[in-house]
Design an enzyme around this catalytic site. Sequence first.
Site, PDB file in Angstrom:
ATOM      1  N   GLU A 136       0.649  -1.441  -0.045  1.00  0.00           N
ATOM      2  CA  GLU A 136      -0.162  -0.193  -0.319  1.00  0.00           C
ATOM      3  C   GLU A 136       0.883   1.002   0.053  1.00  0.00           C
ATOM      4  OE1 GLU A 136      -3.187   2.298   2.986  1.00  0.00           O
ATOM      5  OE2 GLU A 136      -1.967   0.336   3.502  1.00  0.00           O
TER       6      GLU A 136
ATOM      7  N   ASP B 252       9.196  -3.003  17.199  1.00  0.00           N
ATOM      8  CA  ASP B 252       9.413  -0.840  16.709  1.00  0.00           C
ATOM      9  C   ASP B 252       8.674  -0.388  16.683  1.00  0.00           C
ATOM     10  OD1 ASP B 252      11.927   0.408  15.973  1.00  0.00           O
ATOM     11  OD2 ASP B 252      11.741  -0.027  14.018  1.00  0.00           O
TER      12      ASP B 252
ATOM     13  N   PRO C 231       6.779   6.604  16.924  1.00  0.00           N
ATOM     14  CA  PRO C 231       5.965   7.539  16.138  1.00  0.00           C
ATOM     15  C   PRO C 231       6.307   8.109  14.458  1.00  0.00           C
ATOM     16  CG  PRO C 231       7.255   8.658  18.040  1.00  0.00           C
ATOM     17  CD  PRO C 231       7.562   7.826  18.379  1.00  0.00           C
TER      18      PRO C 231
ATOM     19  N   ASN D 236       6.640   5.003  12.502  1.00  0.00           N
ATOM     20  CA  ASN D 236       6.031   4.023  11.502  1.00  0.00           C
ATOM     21  C   ASN D 236       5.168   3.973  12.244  1.00  0.00           C
ATOM     22  OD1 ASN D 236       8.894   2.841  11.313  1.00  0.00           O
ATOM     23  ND2 ASN D 236       9.049   1.457  13.315  1.00  0.00           N
TER      24      ASN D 236
END
Length: 205
Positions: free
Chosen positions: A36, A79, A82, A84
């Site tokens: 996406e 992980d 912010p 990600n």
Amino acid sequence: LFLKEAYLTAALEHPNIISVFDVGLREEDEPYFIMELKIGKTLDEITKTSKDLNELLQIFLKVCDAVSYAHSINVVHLDIKPDNIQVGEFGEVKLCDWGLACKIDDIKQDSDFISGTPGFMSPEQVTNGTIGCHTDIFSLGALLYFILTGTAPFDGGLNTKLAKTLDGDFQSPLDKKLDFDVSTSLDAVVRRAMAGDPQDRYTSV
């Protein structure tokens, strides 16, 4: 690792997880995957301009939904931070970058390799201790801390961040000068999620 991330992400079907549509090999045996297209801003960028705590908490809850789903099929992200988290123009929230993610049953410890992002990673990631759902719960607490304060809970250079993570040395959101009025209940959520001992954290997202 490239194909591992692609296949694992492709198996995750949730509205708040970035989608992978196809995985394969080209004629030259070069691996590829089609995912996406990420359009929007990261949570890091949004917190620099948004002063609406309710808006930010709604984003956080959608991230929690994504992580809860992953845990339900025994996958941990490892992980959460912010950068990600992608938020689209119409408020759609996507948890991205599953490169460190793995099935809980497949986790292998490596004493020479620290996986995660200093400032948001858990103490057990620093010491190569036992990884599990509790690890993501710690990082979700660190993410909530970031939403409330605009900073990671552990600051400084790399070694300082790691040492503070192990010591649980972070300033309470209530003690920081903030744009938001942080409630004692939100402060308590952060503290419990970020407990140094995994047994003291929430048992689920």
